[in-house]
Design an enzyme around this catalytic site. Structure first.
Site, PDB file in Angstrom:
ATOM      1  CE  LYS A 180      -3.563   2.256   2.710  1.00 43.50           C
ATOM      2  NZ  LYS A 180      -4.624   2.053   3.687  1.00 43.50           N
TER       3      LYS A 180
HETATM    4  C1  5RP Z   1      -2.549   4.178   7.670  1.00 42.04           C
HETATM    5  C2  5RP Z   1      -3.460   3.380   6.827  1.00 42.04           C
HETATM    6  C3  5RP Z   1      -4.803   3.927   6.539  1.00 42.04           C
HETATM    7  O1  5RP Z   1      -5.699   2.882   6.452  1.00 42.04           O
HETATM    8  C4  5RP Z   1      -4.666   4.658   5.248  1.00 42.04           C
HETATM    9  O2  5RP Z   1      -4.085   5.885   5.454  1.00 42.04           O
HETATM   10  C5  5RP Z   1      -5.925   4.679   4.377  1.00 42.04           C
HETATM   11  O3  5RP Z   1      -6.731   5.635   4.660  1.00 42.04           O
HETATM   12  P1  5RP Z   1      -6.857   7.008   3.872  1.00 42.04           P
HETATM   13  O4  5RP Z   1      -7.403   6.691   2.496  1.00 42.04           O
HETATM   14  O5  5RP Z   1      -7.806   7.747   4.736  1.00 42.04           O
HETATM   15  O6  5RP Z   1      -5.492   7.630   3.758  1.00 42.04           O
HETATM   16  O7  5RP Z   1      -3.101   2.340   6.372  1.00 42.04           O
HETATM   17  O8  5RP Z   1      -2.752   3.794   9.006  1.00 42.04           O
END
Ligand code: 5RP
Length: 290
Positions: free
Chosen positions: A203
């Site tokens: 991610k």
């Molecule tokens: C960090 C993460 C969050 O789930 C991530 O930031 C996703 O959320 P957003 O789209 O609000 O940024 O993995 O803890």
């Protein structure tokens, strides 16, 4: 003994026809065992190769932020539109109905509210991941942080060791500290470190030059949404990310803080899976929110 009455001999063996080769739709997973592929296929749609994950794990370090005050009221109605849920075990067990039958990418490390986004080396017991029947485990990495990089890489390494014993994929989540530049050089480094340490999914955030980041990462990248943007801009970001090689999104605030979260997640889904342009996606959003 099997019933032999009217047992017919097989006649259609396709002799001379080569076996049907089965390409696997998830990047970098072709050599993985069956159980791992089954779990990845629950997350990444086999028809499109993409996913829309709904992230609502923010409370584990940030408390009841806007949109997540009442997960039963704000998030549960969105579950049907998500391909995968990303949350903590506490919320999963307390609030998410088990009969939604959605794959779960479970946050499997621990954080603190003092150093938000920076995690110590605390990892969930693999037996809990098995008990909760998760499809993946998410581990945050603080690449470039002198205090936390080594600890969080160790978390990932350990999670991959444990996950591979049970064919549970691991998602490496690149957290960006305030002092780090959000550019292709940084994300290229962070995503590659995740993948080389065994993450099956990474991610990251979208950035200029993302096509190089995605190309150099040997496993699928899903993008976080980041801070809330106007809906049209968020859909543009999804569209550009997919065009530049992302395998989907793992989005939170841009969905649950939208003026119409259910319309937004459906519009994101259409951009990610059906190739709608940002304009078409925004039109869909406006139609659905009526
Ligand atoms: C960090 C993460 C969050 O789930 C991530 O930031 C996703 O959320 P957003 O789209 O609000 O940024 O993995 O803890």
């Amino acid at each position: 003994m099997a019933d032999l009455d009217d047992l017919r001999d097989g006649m259609n063996f396709g002799v001379g026809v080569s076996s049907v080769s089965q390409d696997f739709h998830v990047k970098g997973a072709a050599h993985q065992p069956w159980g791992m592929k089954d779990r990845l296929s629950r997350i990444f749609n086999p028809n499109t190769g993409k996913t829309v994950m709904l992230a609502f794990d923010h409370g584990f370090i940030m408390g009841p932020t806007s949109g997540l005050e009442r997960i039963d009221l704000n998030i549960v109605p969105l579950v049907e539109y998500a391909d995968c849920l990303m949350c903590t075990r506490g919320i999963l067990q307390a609030i998410i109905p088990p009969n939604t039958n959605k794959p779960v990418c479970l946050r499997s490390d621990a954080g603190t509210s003092i150093l938000t986004e920076l995690n110590d080396n605390v990892l969930m017991d693999i037996e809990d991941a098995i008990r909760l029947n998760v499809s993946a485990m998410a581990i945050m990495l603080s690449i470039g942080d002198p205090l936390y990089e080594a600890k969080t890489v160790a978390n990932l390494y350990r999670a991959v060791d444990l996950g591979s014993r049970h064919n549970i994929p691991v998602m490496g989540v690149t957290a960006v500290g305030k002092q780090m530049a959000r550019d292709a050089r940084y994300f290229g480094l962070a995503t590659r470190i995740c993948a080389e340490n065994g993450a099956n999914i990474v991610k990251s955030y979208y950035c200029e030059g993302f096509e190089n980041v995605a190309a150099a990462c040997p496993v699928p990248i899903v993008i976080a949404g980041g801070k809330k943007l106007p809906e049209k801009e968020a859909l543009e970001m999804c569209y550009n990310a997919i065009n530049d090689g992302a395998a989907g999104v793992d989005m939170g605030r841009n969905v649950f803080q939208s003026t119409s979260p259910a319309a937004m997640i459906q519009a994101v889904h259409a951009v990610v899976h059906d190739g709608l342009t940002p304009e078409q996606g925004f039109e869909l959003f406006n139609d659905l929110k009526k």
